[in-house]
Design an enzyme around this catalytic site. Structure first.
Site, PDB file in Angstrom:
ATOM      1  N   TYR A 140      12.772  -5.971   5.007  1.00  0.00           N
ATOM      2  CA  TYR A 140      13.270  -5.179   3.885  1.00  0.00           C
ATOM      3  C   TYR A 140      14.791  -5.142   3.947  1.00  0.00           C
ATOM      4  CZ  TYR A 140       8.657  -3.062   2.880  1.00  0.00           C
ATOM      5  OH  TYR A 140       7.343  -2.850   2.539  1.00  0.00           O
ATOM      6  N   ASP A 192       6.053   1.272  -2.645  1.00  0.00           N
ATOM      7  CA  ASP A 192       5.784   2.511  -3.362  1.00  0.00           C
ATOM      8  C   ASP A 192       6.750   2.724  -4.520  1.00  0.00           C
ATOM      9  OD1 ASP A 192       3.571   3.104  -1.837  1.00  0.00           O
ATOM     10  OD2 ASP A 192       4.685   4.276  -0.380  1.00  0.00           O
TER      11      ASP A 192
END
Length: 398
Positions: free
Chosen positions: A174, A119
């Site tokens: 991540y 995002d």
């Protein structure tokens, strides 16, 4: 006279003349049709006829990008207001000649699929997309020549025809890069860039991060998910903080997390809650309460610093990685290029932005407004809103 044949027509009569006219018209029609078909083939081949002779093949691309200034990875077709990574990527694919222009307008025609839907502001060092392309010469060089320097295609591999990068992905890794003064006690100056993380504090951070391992109900770490929704249960394989390092006089640390999938804001809230506990704003018991059905007020750390580092395809590799036709999707040969991209584009962006915009210091100042002893609704009070940190989001938003 009986029979199926036509009666002979005297030469020179009007009927014979009409028949000749009809035959001439039909012949002319056939010539026109063939000419038109040739013209259509010529028009369709202009600007890439030799490409259209090539069969399309399903491939995966290893993509790295700095997400600053973009509204996420996924393209918003028909909207030019919010620029995304895929806007630049698809444009480069068309201009390089590996897909036709109409595939750029309708990405379904090339079976395009990204592995993770990062995002706003989130970067990636190892994003993977799958699509069908013409395997033209020097494909990677041609695509990269039409991309800005902060978006690179680092690798390409052939995959099976039915491969889907999102569905075939087993796990995603991540990392979250943050200045270590985020772990300083609340009584310490939040603006102090000379702060250095002690081994004892790092040990406590890792002990708390380890609590996330396994399967838990993460409904408190995202939005619009109820405590009884099955999709709120997520499996975390590992989460830990690495040894700190100093860049430009400021100390940073990297938190790594590997999970099957993540919901919107999940990683940032996982980091945010651990920071709140270490700083002394929240008790450690709040972690256990988060797994229950009660809604807990969990702070959301800034989006700056979150990076999709790697995506994993273990099951696919076991089945197809050594079948003699396909390569395993491990990207070992591209590791040096991935590291170089992080050093040139991702780390400097995070460090420079933190120095100039002070996003972490600003967010830390909002932590006293959270009430970790009550639910989010009770902490806010009737008709009040829970304070929101800086904008931006993360996760693959499954």
């Amino acid at each position: 006279m009986a029979g199926n044949g036509e009666a002979p027509v005297p030469v020179g009569t009007k009927q014979e003349q009409d028949r000749k006219v009809r035959r001439g018209w039909q012949g002319a029609a056939r010539i026109w049709e063939e000419t038109e078909q040739q013209a259509k083939r010529l028009r369709s081949s202009e600007g890439g006829g030799q490409h259209r002779k090539l069969p399309k093949r399903k491939v995966v691309l290893l993509v790295a990008y700095s997400g600053k200034g973009y509204h996420g990875m996924q393209r918003n077709v028909g909207s030019s207001k919010f620029k995304t990574i895929e806007d630049d990527l698809v444009s480069a694919l068309v201009r390089s000649g590996c897909i036709p222009e109409n595939h750029g307008e309708d990405m379904r025609k090339m079976s395009f699929q990204r592995c993770a839907r990062t995002d706003k502001g989130v970067s990636a060092a190892g994003q993977v997309v799958s699509l069908k392309v013409w395997l033209i010469d020097d494909l990677l060089e041609k695509i990269n020549s039409h991309l800005p320097s902060h978006i690179r295609i680092l690798g390409l591999k052939r995959v099976t025809g039915g491969f889907n990068s999102k569905n075939k992905c087993d796990a995603r890794t991540y990392f979250y890069m943050l200045p270590t003064f985020a772990f300083a006690h609340k009584d310490h100056d939040a603006q102090d860039e000379t702060y250095r993380l002690h081994a004892e504090t790092l040990g406590r951070v890792n002990r708390l991060l380890a609590c996330y391992r396994g399967t838990h109900n993460f409904h408190n770490f995202t939005s619009q998910k109820g405590p009884r929704e099955p999709s709120a249960r997520r499996y975390i394989l590992d989460m830990f903080c690495e040894e700190p390092f100093v860049r430009e006089g400021m100390e940073f640390a990297v938190i790594k997390v590997k999970g099957q999938s993540f919901m919107t804001h999940q990683i940032r809230k996982m980091v945010g809650l651990v920071v709140a506990i270490v700083k002394g704003y929240a008790p450690e018991s709040v972690l256990e309460r988060c797994w229950g059905e009660a809604k807990v007020d969990v702070p959301k750390a800034p989006g700056l610093g979150l990076v999709l580092e790697r995506v994993h395809f273990e099951k696919y590799n076991q089945r197809f990685g050594h079948d003699g036709l396909h390569e395993p999707l491990d990207w070992a040969r591209e590791e040096a290029e991935v590291t170089a991209f992080k050093e040139q584009h991702i780390y400097p962006t995070i460090i420079g932005t933190e120095r100039h915009e002070r996003s972490m210091a600003q967010w830390l100042s909002t932590l006293p407004m959270h009430d970790f002893s009550a639910t989010a609704h009770a902490a806010a009070g009737p008709g009040a809103k829970v304070p929101r940190p800086l904008e931006g989001s993360d996760g693959d938003s499954d």
